[in-house]
Scaffold this motif. Structure first.
Motif, mmCIF file in Angstrom:
data_model
loop_
_atom_site.group_PDB
_atom_site.id
_atom_site.type_symbol
_atom_site.label_atom_id
_atom_site.label_comp_id
_atom_site.label_asym_id
_atom_site.label_seq_id
_atom_site.Cartn_x
_atom_site.Cartn_y
_atom_site.Cartn_z
ATOM 1 N N LEU A 188 0.890 -1.171 0.000
ATOM 2 C CA LEU A 188 0.000 0.000 0.000
ATOM 3 C C LEU A 188 0.918 1.208 0.000
ATOM 4 C CD1 LEU A 188 -2.775 1.325 0.172
ATOM 5 C CD2 LEU A 188 -2.684 1.043 2.660
ATOM 6 N N CYS A 189 0.907 1.973 -1.096
ATOM 7 C CA CYS A 189 1.977 2.942 -1.319
ATOM 8 C C CYS A 189 1.458 4.293 -1.803
ATOM 9 C CB CYS A 189 2.939 2.351 -2.352
ATOM 10 S SG CYS A 189 4.347 3.383 -2.754
ATOM 11 N N ASP A 190 1.995 5.364 -1.221
ATOM 12 C CA ASP A 190 1.739 6.720 -1.691
ATOM 13 C C ASP A 190 2.457 6.915 -3.030
ATOM 14 O OD1 ASP A 190 0.881 9.329 -1.755
ATOM 15 O OD2 ASP A 190 2.436 10.078 -0.408
ATOM 16 N N ILE A 191 2.012 7.875 -3.811
ATOM 17 C CA ILE A 191 2.671 8.123 -5.098
ATOM 18 C C ILE A 191 3.783 9.160 -4.965
ATOM 19 C CG2 ILE A 191 2.358 9.075 -7.416
ATOM 20 C CD1 ILE A 191 -0.311 7.730 -7.585
ATOM 21 N N GLU A 192 3.479 10.319 -4.419
ATOM 22 C CA GLU A 192 4.455 11.397 -4.382
ATOM 23 C C GLU A 192 5.343 11.277 -3.149
ATOM 24 O OE1 GLU A 192 2.594 15.145 -4.996
ATOM 25 O OE2 GLU A 192 2.197 14.705 -7.100
ATOM 26 N N MET A 193 6.587 10.802 -3.381
ATOM 27 C CA MET A 193 7.556 10.605 -2.303
ATOM 28 C C MET A 193 8.947 10.944 -2.815
ATOM 29 S SD MET A 193 6.367 6.932 -0.695
ATOM 30 C CE MET A 193 6.646 6.090 -2.262
ATOM 31 N N PRO A 194 9.866 11.268 -1.904
ATOM 32 C CA PRO A 194 11.245 11.546 -2.318
ATOM 33 C C PRO A 194 11.986 10.264 -2.700
ATOM 34 C CG PRO A 194 11.075 11.594 0.063
ATOM 35 C CD PRO A 194 9.668 11.447 -0.461
ATOM 36 N N ASN A 195 13.130 10.442 -3.351
ATOM 37 C CA ASN A 195 14.040 9.361 -3.745
ATOM 38 C C ASN A 195 13.456 8.470 -4.830
ATOM 39 O OD1 ASN A 195 15.898 10.288 -1.817
ATOM 40 N ND2 ASN A 195 15.038 8.961 -0.221
ATOM 41 N N LEU A 196 12.329 7.853 -4.545
ATOM 42 C CA LEU A 196 11.685 6.983 -5.530
ATOM 43 C C LEU A 196 10.189 7.064 -5.274
ATOM 44 C CD1 LEU A 196 12.795 4.848 -7.694
ATOM 45 C CD2 LEU A 196 12.171 3.125 -5.999
ATOM 46 N N ASN A 197 9.422 7.617 -6.227
ATOM 47 C CA ASN A 197 7.987 7.759 -5.961
ATOM 48 C C ASN A 197 7.259 6.436 -6.179
ATOM 49 O OD1 ASN A 197 7.123 7.465 -8.705
ATOM 50 N ND2 ASN A 197 7.509 9.638 -9.096
ATOM 51 N N GLY A 198 5.961 6.443 -5.896
ATOM 52 C CA GLY A 198 5.198 5.203 -5.942
ATOM 53 C C GLY A 198 5.163 4.555 -7.309
ATOM 54 N N LEU A 199 5.027 5.368 -8.367
ATOM 55 C CA LEU A 199 4.984 4.821 -9.719
ATOM 56 C C LEU A 199 6.348 4.272 -10.135
ATOM 57 C CD1 LEU A 199 2.736 7.584 -11.277
ATOM 58 C CD2 LEU A 199 2.115 5.173 -11.030
ATOM 59 N N GLU A 200 7.400 4.954 -9.734
ATOM 60 C CA GLU A 200 8.750 4.458 -10.028
ATOM 61 C C GLU A 200 9.014 3.143 -9.284
ATOM 62 O OE1 GLU A 200 10.940 8.785 -10.792
ATOM 63 O OE2 GLU A 200 10.819 7.939 -8.763
ATOM 64 N N LEU A 201 8.478 3.032 -8.080
ATOM 65 C CA LEU A 201 8.596 1.785 -7.335
ATOM 66 C C LEU A 201 7.873 0.657 -8.067
ATOM 67 C CD1 LEU A 201 9.430 0.183 -4.814
ATOM 68 C CD2 LEU A 201 7.330 1.010 -3.699
#
Length: 248
Positions: A53-66
């Motif tokens: 369960l993951c947020d999209i907008e995050m530092p380093n690696l965002n949710g979509l990049e993950l």
């Protein structure tokens, strides 16, 4: 128990989701909370994970990049975000994301989403339903016991607190799973208790009304007549005549 990680760059949200939802009741164990996509990716590379369960907008690696980094792994991913962006939706579909939830995520949405994921994971693992009662059946039984024990002061708010659900969600799923609305079941339990007490001539009608949760005897009489198609006094007379061997 399926292994779940929660990823959000806001620690309070991340930890709140991990603690406040009854994950174990629906078959999930929160094995890790991460505050950015990169730490989540590093954890997943070293540990088995069934769902994210993951947020999209995050530092380093965002949710979509993950999601892109995990595309080869068979992990059920649910994304959530404060934004309804078409590009987010498009990429989520591309990465076969199970669901896309909007912040603030609601209890109902999360429970419905992960109940379906649990069913998908069970099916994939060829796990047959066990003889134990399911999550929703357990809720129905707890609410029924609550009503039978506390019919005098019972309320939807009290029942919701008993099973740790919101009142709106409990009201909906209880009617769906029990086949009767919460208020209707409470009324039935109260009326059945009233009928039992009316067979004892020592109890006055207003005493019975108070005993089953009515402060106003007139409201009790109206409810009883609506339920039994006769007034409390008519019901008592009928029962007493039958008890004396004189059918009406």
């Amino acid at each position: 128990m399926y292994k779940l990680i929660i990823v959000d760059d806001e620690p309070k949200i991340c930890e709140g989701i991990a603690v406040l939802f009854p994950w174990k009741q629906i078959g999930f164990e929160v094995v890790k909370v991460c505050y950015d996509g990169l730490s989540a990716l590093e954890y997943i590379r070293e540990n088995p994970v069934d769902a994210i369960l993951c947020d999209i907008e995050m530092p380093n690696l965002n949710g979509l990049e993950l999601c892109a980094a995990l595309e080869e792994k068979d992990i059920c991913t649910v994304l959530f975000s404060s934004y309804q962006k078409y590009e987010y939706f498009r990429q989520a579909i591309q990465y076969h994301v199970k669901d896309y939830l909007l912040k603030p995520i609601s209890y109902e949405d999360v429970m419905n989403c992960f109940q379906k994921i649990r069913e998908d994971l069970d099916s994939k693992a060829q796990i047959q339903p066990e003889n134990q009662e399911g999550y929703y059946e357990g809720i129905v039984k707890k609410v029924q016991k609550y009503l039978e024990k506390n019919y005098k002061e019972a309320s939807l708010e009290g029942a919701a607190a008993e099973v740790n659900l919101s009142t709106s969600y409990l009201s909906r799923i209880f009617k769906e799973k029990a086949g009767i609305g919460f208020a209707d079941l409470l009324c039935r339990i109260r009326m059945e208790k009233a009928m039992e007490l009316l067979e004892n001539p020592d109890y006055k009608s207003y005493e019975i009304a108070f005993h089953i949760g009515y402060d106003n005897p007139k409201n009790f009489s109206r409810a009883f007549k609506s339920y039994c198609q006769m007034s409390p006094s008519e019901y008592r007379s009928l029962k007493l005549r039958k008890g004396d061997g004189h059918d009406a």
